[in-house]
Motif scaffolding. Structure first.
Motif, PDB file in Angstrom:
ATOM      1  N   PRO A  64       0.807  -1.239   0.000  1.00 26.59           N
ATOM      2  CA  PRO A  64       0.000   0.000   0.000  1.00 26.59           C
ATOM      3  C   PRO A  64       0.834   1.281   0.000  1.00 26.59           C
ATOM      4  N   PHE A  65       2.049   1.226   0.551  1.00 22.98           N
ATOM      5  CA  PHE A  65       2.893   2.421   0.582  1.00 22.98           C
ATOM      6  C   PHE A  65       3.419   2.785  -0.801  1.00 22.98           C
ATOM      7  N   LEU A  66       3.449   1.843  -1.697  1.00 17.00           N
ATOM      8  CA  LEU A  66       3.875   2.111  -3.065  1.00 17.00           C
ATOM      9  C   LEU A  66       2.679   2.338  -3.986  1.00 17.00           C
ATOM     10  N   ARG A  67       1.564   1.713  -3.687  1.00 17.44           N
ATOM     11  CA  ARG A  67       0.369   1.817  -4.520  1.00 17.44           C
ATOM     12  C   ARG A  67      -0.201   3.235  -4.514  1.00 17.44           C
ATOM     13  N   PHE A  68      -0.256   3.870  -3.347  1.00 18.31           N
ATOM     14  CA  PHE A  68      -0.826   5.218  -3.234  1.00 18.31           C
ATOM     15  C   PHE A  68      -0.062   6.259  -4.055  1.00 18.31           C
ATOM     16  N   PRO A  69       1.283   6.327  -3.969  1.00 18.41           N
ATOM     17  CA  PRO A  69       1.999   7.296  -4.832  1.00 18.41           C
ATOM     18  C   PRO A  69       1.849   7.005  -6.318  1.00 18.41           C
ATOM     19  N   LEU A  70       1.718   5.738  -6.685  1.00 18.22           N
ATOM     20  CA  LEU A  70       1.512   5.429  -8.101  1.00 18.22           C
ATOM     21  C   LEU A  70       0.171   5.938  -8.590  1.00 18.22           C
ATOM     22  N   TRP A  71      -0.869   5.848  -7.760  1.00 14.01           N
ATOM     23  CA  TRP A  71      -2.172   6.411  -8.137  1.00 14.01           C
ATOM     24  C   TRP A  71      -2.069   7.929  -8.299  1.00 14.01           C
ATOM     25  N   ILE A  72      -1.337   8.568  -7.401  1.00 16.73           N
ATOM     26  CA  ILE A  72      -1.170  10.021  -7.484  1.00 16.73           C
ATOM     27  C   ILE A  72      -0.440  10.403  -8.776  1.00 16.73           C
ATOM     28  N   ILE A  73       0.643   9.692  -9.089  1.00 21.33           N
ATOM     29  CA  ILE A  73       1.399   9.973 -10.307  1.00 21.33           C
ATOM     30  C   ILE A  73       0.522   9.749 -11.538  1.00 21.33           C
TER      31      ILE A  73
END
Length: 71
Positions: free
Chosen positions: A43-52
């Motif tokens: 989840p810590f990597l998934r959230f920034p990818l959604w933002i990008i």
């Protein structure tokens, strides 16, 4: 935001890499959750990818509208 957009567009292939890279990783994460029953991204990597992904989509829509108005 304008400075960030200018920085991203100043590097030759960075916009395409950010957009399609985040799209590919998120797509494979969804695929692996549905068919393989495992989490590919934490989840810590998934959230920034959604933002990008949404940020690059917004930049693309903005640029498309700007070019459409010029014509």
């Amino acid at each position: 935001m304008k400075k960030l957009e200018e920085l991203i567009y100043s590097v030759k292939y960075l916009p395409q890499t950010l957009y399609f890279g985040s799209l590919g990783l998120l797509g494979y994460d969804i695929y692996s959750q549905i068919f393989n029953d495992i989490e590919f991204l934490n989840p810590f990597l998934r959230f920034p990818l959604w933002i990008i992904f949404f940020l690059m989509t917004g930049f693309g829509v903005e640029r498309y509208n700007k070019n459409k108005k010029k014509k």
